[in-house]
Design a protein around this motif. Structure first.
Motif, PDB file in Angstrom:
ATOM      1  N   LEU A 110       0.837  -1.204   0.000  1.00  0.00           N
ATOM      2  CA  LEU A 110       0.000   0.000   0.000  1.00  0.00           C
ATOM      3  C   LEU A 110       0.866   1.247   0.000  1.00  0.00           C
ATOM      4  N   LEU A 111       2.014   1.195   0.708  1.00  0.00           N
ATOM      5  CA  LEU A 111       2.889   2.371   0.711  1.00  0.00           C
ATOM      6  C   LEU A 111       3.514   2.585  -0.668  1.00  0.00           C
ATOM      7  N   VAL A 112       3.926   1.491  -1.324  1.00  0.00           N
ATOM      8  CA  VAL A 112       4.440   1.633  -2.693  1.00  0.00           C
ATOM      9  C   VAL A 112       3.367   2.221  -3.592  1.00  0.00           C
ATOM     10  N   SER A 113       2.146   1.734  -3.426  1.00  0.00           N
ATOM     11  CA  SER A 113       1.036   2.248  -4.220  1.00  0.00           C
ATOM     12  C   SER A 113       0.827   3.736  -3.967  1.00  0.00           C
ATOM     13  N   ALA A 114       0.921   4.142  -2.688  1.00  0.00           N
ATOM     14  CA  ALA A 114       0.752   5.562  -2.363  1.00  0.00           C
ATOM     15  C   ALA A 114       1.845   6.390  -3.010  1.00  0.00           C
ATOM     16  N   LEU A 115       3.084   5.897  -2.976  1.00  0.00           N
ATOM     17  CA  LEU A 115       4.187   6.645  -3.583  1.00  0.00           C
ATOM     18  C   LEU A 115       3.991   6.782  -5.090  1.00  0.00           C
ATOM     19  N   LEU A 116       3.595   5.681  -5.737  1.00  0.00           N
ATOM     20  CA  LEU A 116       3.399   5.740  -7.188  1.00  0.00           C
ATOM     21  C   LEU A 116       2.266   6.696  -7.537  1.00  0.00           C
ATOM     22  N   PHE A 117       1.194   6.640  -6.757  1.00  0.00           N
ATOM     23  CA  PHE A 117       0.059   7.542  -7.026  1.00  0.00           C
ATOM     24  C   PHE A 117       0.488   8.992  -6.884  1.00  0.00           C
ATOM     25  N   THR A 118       1.305   9.260  -5.833  1.00  0.00           N
ATOM     26  CA  THR A 118       1.725  10.638  -5.617  1.00  0.00           C
ATOM     27  C   THR A 118       2.656  11.112  -6.724  1.00  0.00           C
ATOM     28  N   ILE A 119       3.552  10.217  -7.167  1.00  0.00           N
ATOM     29  CA  ILE A 119       4.444  10.609  -8.270  1.00  0.00           C
ATOM     30  C   ILE A 119       3.608  10.944  -9.506  1.00  0.00           C
ATOM     31  N   GLY A 120       2.574  10.124  -9.751  1.00  0.00           N
ATOM     32  CA  GLY A 120       1.690  10.421 -10.875  1.00  0.00           C
ATOM     33  C   GLY A 120       0.981  11.748 -10.707  1.00  0.00           C
ATOM     34  N   THR A 121       0.529  12.035  -9.481  1.00  0.00           N
ATOM     35  CA  THR A 121      -0.181  13.302  -9.243  1.00  0.00           C
ATOM     36  C   THR A 121       0.740  14.487  -9.473  1.00  0.00           C
ATOM     37  N   VAL A 122       1.970  14.386  -8.949  1.00  0.00           N
ATOM     38  CA  VAL A 122       2.926  15.483  -9.144  1.00  0.00           C
ATOM     39  C   VAL A 122       3.231  15.647 -10.624  1.00  0.00           C
ATOM     40  N   GLY A 123       3.310  14.511 -11.361  1.00  0.00           N
ATOM     41  CA  GLY A 123       3.536  14.596 -12.800  1.00  0.00           C
ATOM     42  C   GLY A 123       2.418  15.341 -13.508  1.00  0.00           C
ATOM     43  N   VAL A 124       1.174  15.044 -13.119  1.00  0.00           N
ATOM     44  CA  VAL A 124       0.046  15.742 -13.736  1.00  0.00           C
ATOM     45  C   VAL A 124       0.111  17.230 -13.422  1.00  0.00           C
TER      46      VAL A 124
ATOM     47  N   VAL B 151      -3.523   2.628  -8.148  1.00  0.00           N
ATOM     48  CA  VAL B 151      -4.784   2.248  -7.513  1.00  0.00           C
ATOM     49  C   VAL B 151      -5.060   0.757  -7.721  1.00  0.00           C
ATOM     50  N   ASN B 152      -4.709   0.244  -8.908  1.00  0.00           N
ATOM     51  CA  ASN B 152      -4.863  -1.197  -9.148  1.00  0.00           C
ATOM     52  C   ASN B 152      -4.051  -2.000  -8.152  1.00  0.00           C
ATOM     53  N   LEU B 153      -2.820  -1.536  -7.885  1.00  0.00           N
ATOM     54  CA  LEU B 153      -1.971  -2.248  -6.930  1.00  0.00           C
ATOM     55  C   LEU B 153      -2.619  -2.245  -5.545  1.00  0.00           C
ATOM     56  N   ALA B 154      -3.188  -1.100  -5.165  1.00  0.00           N
ATOM     57  CA  ALA B 154      -3.851  -1.041  -3.857  1.00  0.00           C
ATOM     58  C   ALA B 154      -5.037  -1.994  -3.818  1.00  0.00           C
ATOM     59  N   LEU B 155      -5.791  -2.059  -4.925  1.00  0.00           N
ATOM     60  CA  LEU B 155      -6.957  -2.952  -4.961  1.00  0.00           C
ATOM     61  C   LEU B 155      -6.540  -4.402  -4.800  1.00  0.00           C
ATOM     62  N   VAL B 156      -5.483  -4.800  -5.531  1.00  0.00           N
ATOM     63  CA  VAL B 156      -5.040  -6.193  -5.447  1.00  0.00           C
ATOM     64  C   VAL B 156      -4.478  -6.491  -4.057  1.00  0.00           C
TER      65      VAL B 156
ATOM     66  N   ARG C 230      -5.807  -9.302  -1.391  1.00  0.00           N
ATOM     67  CA  ARG C 230      -4.981 -10.297  -0.695  1.00  0.00           C
ATOM     68  C   ARG C 230      -5.210 -10.239   0.815  1.00  0.00           C
ATOM     69  N   GLN C 231      -5.320  -9.015   1.312  1.00  0.00           N
ATOM     70  CA  GLN C 231      -5.469  -8.861   2.761  1.00  0.00           C
ATOM     71  C   GLN C 231      -6.791  -9.448   3.243  1.00  0.00           C
TER      72      GLN C 231
ATOM     73  N   ALA D 100      -9.971  -4.427 -10.113  1.00  0.00           N
ATOM     74  CA  ALA D 100      -8.750  -4.020 -10.823  1.00  0.00           C
ATOM     75  C   ALA D 100      -8.852  -4.381 -12.306  1.00  0.00           C
ATOM     76  N   PHE D 101      -9.465  -5.525 -12.582  1.00  0.00           N
ATOM     77  CA  PHE D 101      -9.664  -5.943 -13.975  1.00  0.00           C
ATOM     78  C   PHE D 101     -10.551  -4.945 -14.714  1.00  0.00           C
ATOM     79  N   PHE D 102     -11.665  -4.546 -14.076  1.00  0.00           N
ATOM     80  CA  PHE D 102     -12.537  -3.552 -14.706  1.00  0.00           C
ATOM     81  C   PHE D 102     -11.811  -2.231 -14.876  1.00  0.00           C
ATOM     82  N   SER D 103     -10.999  -1.877 -13.902  1.00  0.00           N
ATOM     83  CA  SER D 103     -10.266  -0.628 -14.007  1.00  0.00           C
ATOM     84  C   SER D 103      -9.297  -0.664 -15.189  1.00  0.00           C
ATOM     85  N   MET D 104      -8.731  -1.849 -15.470  1.00  0.00           N
ATOM     86  CA  MET D 104      -7.864  -1.959 -16.651  1.00  0.00           C
ATOM     87  C   MET D 104      -8.660  -1.762 -17.932  1.00  0.00           C
ATOM     88  N   VAL D 105      -9.882  -2.321 -17.974  1.00  0.00           N
ATOM     89  CA  VAL D 105     -10.714  -2.151 -19.172  1.00  0.00           C
ATOM     90  C   VAL D 105     -11.029  -0.679 -19.382  1.00  0.00           C
TER      91      VAL D 105
END
Lengths: 185, 101
Positions: free
Chosen positions: B9-23, B43-48, B52-53, B63-68
């Motif tokens: 979840l922390l990796v997911s948060a970091l990736l999301f934030t990097i994406g937000t800063v990029g936007v 967000v897909n990573l957080a969902l998966v 698991r949890q 996550a599959f629908f989000s990919m579509v």
């Protein structure tokens, strides 16, 4: 134990490729770094016991979507570096500070919700009984069959929309070209 | 499985934030779009990870629908960028200031 090593091998690559993607001056480099990031995410899915999404991530994202991106980059010819000067003063600093705040906020939420070092992760083999694909199909085609069908409408509408956007209207193009002041090549 | 789910979840948060800063920071429409893809993937990573949890496959289905949806979004978004480039001869979002008074 293998997942522990795999995680610590992949996580830095994932974060660094994402950061380099945002900082890349060249759009092609950004696209290639994003492909690296998609592969690391696929490995994360595999670690988390989701082998179907692992394959879909590689085929759909790293395969189809990124090829589409590269195709558009080559089509537009925007692969030359762009000037990185700020137009709004302090935009980058404010964005970085807001980003750090967001990370801290999510980190706090994770710490409050799950705890940062919960040792025991529940067993997933019972959920994945008969293979991840079969288990996922059982859920998808029973509980989520209607949304699955609706996505077909979504994809059709997206294809029609892309076709309408990509259509080249000759009369319209001439007026636009004279308005911009460039000759059509 | 020894890795705590919260790490993912922390990796997911970091990736999301990097994406937000990029936007927020970038001006090339294509790179902004790639940052949006990065956010969707985080967000897909957080969902998966939550799937698991909780020992429940619903997160993976989502996550599959989000990919579509992401695939459809990429198709339409790239078409918009191409038509914008045809009109303005630039993929810079600051040049698309038709509504500026």
């Amino acid at each position: 134990m293998a997942d522990w090593y795999a995680f610590w091998l992949i996580a830095p690559i994932s974060i660094l490729s994402a950061g380099a993607m945002v900082l890349a001056r060249n759009a092609v480099h950004a696209a290639l770094l994003l492909i690296v990031n998609f592969f690391t995410l696929a490995v994360f899915f595999l670690i988390l016991g989701s082998s179907f999404l692992f394959v879909v991530q590689i085929i759909v994202y790293a395969g189809a979507i990124m090829v589409l991106f590269l195709f558009v980059i080559m089509l537009l010819g925007v692969d030359r570096p762009v000037p990185l000067t700020e137009r709004i003063r302090g935009q980058r600093w404010i964005a970085t500070v807001l980003g750090l705040a967001l990370v801290l906020e999510i980190g706090l939420a994770v710490r409050l919700g799950l705890g940062l070092s919960t040792g025991k992760v529940p067993d997933f083999s019972r959920v994945n009984a008969g293979g991840n694909v079969r288990a996922l199909a059982r859920v998808l085609f029973n509980s989520y069959f209607f949304p699955f069908e609706v996505t077909s409408i979504l994809l059709t509408v997206a294809a029609i929309g892309a076709m309408l956007h990509g259509r080249r209207n000759i009369a319209e193009e001439e007026t636009v070209d004279t308005a911009v002041g460039e000759t059509a090549t | 499985m020894r890795t705590p789910i919260s790490y993912f979840l922390l990796v997911s948060a970091l990736l999301f934030t990097i994406g937000t800063v990029g936007v927020l920071v970038r001006r090339n429409a294509l790179i902004i779009f790639m940052s949006i893809e990065l956010q969707l993937n985080a967000v897909n990573l957080a969902l998966v990870a939550f799937s698991r949890q909780n020992g429940n496959l619903t997160g993976q289905v989502l996550a599959f629908f989000s990919m579509v949806v992401a695939a459809a979004e990429v198709v339409v978004g790239l078409a918009i960028i191409v038509s914008l480039y045809r009109k303005r001869r630039s993929a810079d979002v600051d040049d698309a200031s038709l509504l500026k008074g």
